[in-house]
Design a protein around this motif. Structure first.
Motif, mmCIF file in Angstrom:
data_model
loop_
_atom_site.group_PDB
_atom_site.id
_atom_site.type_symbol
_atom_site.label_atom_id
_atom_site.label_comp_id
_atom_site.label_asym_id
_atom_site.label_seq_id
_atom_site.Cartn_x
_atom_site.Cartn_y
_atom_site.Cartn_z
ATOM 1 N N GLN A 13 0.843 -1.198 0.000
ATOM 2 C CA GLN A 13 0.000 0.000 0.000
ATOM 3 C C GLN A 13 0.877 1.247 0.000
ATOM 4 O OE1 GLN A 13 -3.462 0.831 -0.012
ATOM 5 N NE2 GLN A 13 -2.536 2.846 -0.166
ATOM 6 N N VAL A 15 1.986 4.828 0.939
ATOM 7 C CA VAL A 15 1.775 5.669 2.113
ATOM 8 C C VAL A 15 2.592 6.948 1.976
ATOM 9 C CG1 VAL A 15 1.300 3.725 3.653
ATOM 10 C CG2 VAL A 15 3.626 4.613 3.492
ATOM 11 N N SER A 57 6.444 -2.591 10.484
ATOM 12 C CA SER A 57 5.234 -1.819 10.188
ATOM 13 C C SER A 57 4.049 -2.723 9.885
ATOM 14 C CB SER A 57 5.492 -0.870 9.018
ATOM 15 O OG SER A 57 6.476 0.076 9.370
ATOM 16 N N GLU A 58 4.284 -3.830 9.180
ATOM 17 C CA GLU A 58 3.186 -4.749 8.875
ATOM 18 C C GLU A 58 2.588 -5.307 10.162
ATOM 19 O OE1 GLU A 58 5.155 -7.542 6.284
ATOM 20 O OE2 GLU A 58 4.603 -6.403 4.491
ATOM 21 N N LEU A 61 0.473 -2.956 12.061
ATOM 22 C CA LEU A 61 -0.849 -2.744 11.477
ATOM 23 C C LEU A 61 -1.759 -3.951 11.662
ATOM 24 C CD1 LEU A 61 0.291 -1.045 8.171
ATOM 25 C CD2 LEU A 61 -1.024 0.035 10.015
ATOM 26 N N LEU A 107 -11.484 1.304 6.012
ATOM 27 C CA LEU A 107 -10.154 0.708 6.062
ATOM 28 C C LEU A 107 -10.129 -0.444 7.048
ATOM 29 C CD1 LEU A 107 -7.899 3.895 6.262
ATOM 30 C CD2 LEU A 107 -8.330 2.476 4.261
ATOM 31 N N GLU A 108 -9.222 -1.379 6.808
ATOM 32 C CA GLU A 108 -9.005 -2.420 7.800
ATOM 33 C C GLU A 108 -8.574 -1.743 9.088
ATOM 34 O OE1 GLU A 108 -6.557 -5.691 6.549
ATOM 35 O OE2 GLU A 108 -7.340 -5.554 4.516
ATOM 36 N N TRP A 111 -5.057 -0.089 9.603
ATOM 37 C CA TRP A 111 -4.879 1.102 8.774
ATOM 38 C C TRP A 111 -5.716 2.259 9.300
ATOM 39 C CZ3 TRP A 111 -0.978 1.676 5.675
ATOM 40 C CH2 TRP A 111 -0.415 0.571 5.046
ATOM 41 N N ALA A 115 -4.093 5.983 10.068
ATOM 42 C CA ALA A 115 -4.354 6.900 8.953
ATOM 43 C C ALA A 115 -4.846 8.264 9.429
ATOM 44 C CB ALA A 115 -5.382 6.288 8.010
ATOM 45 N N THR A 118 -6.115 10.725 3.262
ATOM 46 C CA THR A 118 -5.481 10.301 2.015
ATOM 47 C C THR A 118 -5.001 11.539 1.277
ATOM 48 O OG1 THR A 118 -7.549 10.323 0.746
ATOM 49 C CG2 THR A 118 -6.913 8.228 1.759
ATOM 50 N N ILE A 127 -2.130 6.705 1.606
ATOM 51 C CA ILE A 127 -2.626 6.872 2.970
ATOM 52 C C ILE A 127 -1.592 7.689 3.738
ATOM 53 C CG2 ILE A 127 -3.261 5.716 5.115
ATOM 54 C CD1 ILE A 127 -4.172 3.323 3.461
ATOM 55 N N ILE A 129 0.011 8.576 6.954
ATOM 56 C CA ILE A 129 0.056 7.865 8.230
ATOM 57 C C ILE A 129 0.741 8.680 9.315
ATOM 58 C CG2 ILE A 129 -0.054 5.585 7.168
ATOM 59 C CD1 ILE A 129 2.951 5.300 7.788
#
Length: 143
Positions: A13, A15, A57-58, A61, A107-108, A111, A115, A118, A127, A129
């Motif tokens: 994604q 960012v 980071s993954e 999230l 968003l999930e 996120w 967030a 955008t 996004i 962040i």
């Protein structure tokens, strides 16, 4: 300077991070695991005589990490501590004239937590962040 953003990807994604919040962008070397640390904390690394806490980071999230360990990190300082936010790719710092807009899509959860809105750049919706929220980790860690 408030229109300058660092463009990167996390889990594929696009960012954007306000450049004023970024100390540097680096390739990180060896990361030493920290026993009993929260899952989003990959470990510790040294950079120019500074100790960095490396954040996946993954994982922060709530996304299962892809398994492709990246060595690219965005360095940010929070309350006198340095953090390396591991990201997929780093494009560059760009001036984006468009103002961020509220997110209109659902968003999930991870996120949605990090967030700020955008922002459109070269036909792509990025996004925007908040690195502080990313550092806090998944909601159950931030609580």
């Amino acid at each position: 300077m408030d229109k300058l953003y660092l463009i990167a990807t996390i889990a594929g994604q696009g960012v954007a991070i306000r450049a004023a919040l970024v100390d540097s962008v680096v390739e990180i070397g060896a990361v030493s695991p920290v026993p009993l640390a929260a899952p989003h904390i990959a470990g510790l690394a040294a950079l120019r005589s500074r100790l960095l806490t490396i954040i996946c980071s993954e994982h922060a999230l709530g996304i299962t990490p892809s398994g492709k360990a990246s060595s690219r990190a965005v360095i940010v300082e929070v309350d006198g501590h340095y953090y390396g936010l591991v990201v997929g790719t780093i494009d560059d710092a760009r001036i984006i004239e468009a103002d961020p807009v509220p997110i209109r899509a659902r968003l999930e959860h991870g996120w949605a937590r990090v967030a700020l809105g955008t922002i459109e750049f070269e036909g792509e919706s990025l996004i925007l962040i908040d690195p502080h929220r990313l550092i806090a980790g998944p909601e159950e860690m931030a609580a």
